[in-house]
Design a protein around this motif. Structure first.
Motif: not given
Length: 349
Positions: A139-148, A292-302
């Motif tokens: 669906l987007g960045h976040t889901e892609m980063l989750g899988e990676l 305003t910026i977005s940080v994805t929390v829950g990933l093992p990377i910044l």
């Protein structure tokens, strides 16, 4: 000993959009900085074209590794992924090649962060149609980063800075995100609210707030007026807050949504839990859309990101404002010292 200057990977996003332009402008502004080094990730042909569109007086240098020292002011670096070759895509058009280029850059940057070759990634905007045309089902960045990264649960943390109150940072979290308002309200239960509070509270600690002060936003006008305008505060939100406070957290609420974000901005709270997507988005972006910026929390990377789209209508015109990419980059620099804690907290297994 002084910690080494963090190296950050900035993905260009969709090369048909404004991502290459705002990345080029950001890297040009900070080229030669002693305390951080940004490297663009994507197709050099897209970055070259962006530099030309902006009329920037900089040299673009292709690097092959993340440990390449900065060449100083006037030189911006790119790790060329080579998807487009020497054929750029059309500005402002959905293109499968652009989608492949965007996905490849994300994959390269994420791998570098996982392997601790860079301190973090800053992502430019992508176009979902182009990404889907390239074969991705995300669906987007976040889901892609989750899988990676092997993570199944991520949260969005907005960061809004109020320079008028000593540079106080307000972080905005979301109990629900991409769903209709009706479905979002149905999804909020005592159990899900407790879990959202716990994740937000822990995220504040991981990102450097030792003793977090978190507030929860109410759902109904005036916080429901003791049931006159709705009973979600009485039956769901207040019991959840009482439960986490009994466990030793410092959480306030539910507080009427027309005031809680203001209280957070002036320093009364470190974070606010928004109950649904637009509740928090409208508050943050009305106050400071570009900052305003977005940080994805829950990933093992910044990972920090702009919170806007590809702006196909102005892509290539040189009109794009790089303020949000600039803010996302500086936020990554600021959060780089917490990368070890982020990795320890969220790395699967």
């Amino acid at each position: 000993m002084t910690a080494p200057a963090p190296v950050l990977a900035l993905t260009l996003g969709d090369p048909a959009g404004i991502g290459p332009e705002i990345t080029a402008a950001t890297l040009a502004e900070f080229a030669g900085s002693d305390d951080h080094h940004g490297i663009a990730v994507g197709d050099r042909v897209a970055l070259d074209r962006a530099v030309q569109a902006l009329g920037l007086d900089v040299e673009v240098r292709t690097v092959t590794g993340w440990d390449t020292p900065s060449a100083g002011a006037g030189v911006i670096d790119v790790l060329d992924t080579g998807v487009l070759g020497d054929r750029p895509v059309e500005w402002g058009a959905v293109d499968e090649r652009a989608g492949r280029a965007a996905v490849t850059a994300i994959e390269v940057a994420t791998r570098a962060a996982l392997e601790q070759q860079v301190a973090g990634i800053v992502t430019g905007p992508i176009n979902k149609e182009a990404v889907w045309a390239a074969g991705s089902e995300h669906l987007g960045h976040t889901e892609m980063l989750g899988e990676l990264t092997g993570v199944t649960k991520q949260d969005t943390m907005f960061v809004v800075r109020n320079d008028e109150h000593g540079g106080h940072h307000l972080r905005v979290f979301f109990a629900t995100r991409h769903m209709s308002l009706r479905k979002a309200l149905d999804a909020i239960t005592v159990e899900t609210q407790v879990e959202s509070i716990r994740r937000a509270h822990r995220a504040l600690q991981v990102f450097g707030v030792d003793e977090p002060r978190l507030a929860t936003a109410a759902i109904n006008p005036h916080g429901g007026e003791n049931g006159a305008f709705g009973d979600e505060e009485i039956e769901i939100l207040r019991p959840a807050v009482e439960q986490v406070n009994a466990a030793g957290m410092s959480v306030s609420g539910p507080i009427p949504a027309d005031s809680v974000f203001h209280h957070g901005l002036i320093g009364r709270y470190d974070g606010v839990l928004s109950q649904y997507h637009d509740q928090g988005h409208i508050a943050a972006k009305t106050y400071d859309f570009d900052g305003t910026i977005s940080v994805t929390v829950g990933l093992p990377i910044l990972r920090t990101s702009v919170d806007h789209g590809t702006a196909f209508d102005i892509a290539g015109s040189g009109q794009a404002d790089h303020g949000t990419m600039r803010s996302a980059y500086l936020a990554a620099v600021e959060y780089a010292p917490f990368v070890a804690g982020i990795r320890a907290e969220y790395l699967p297994g």
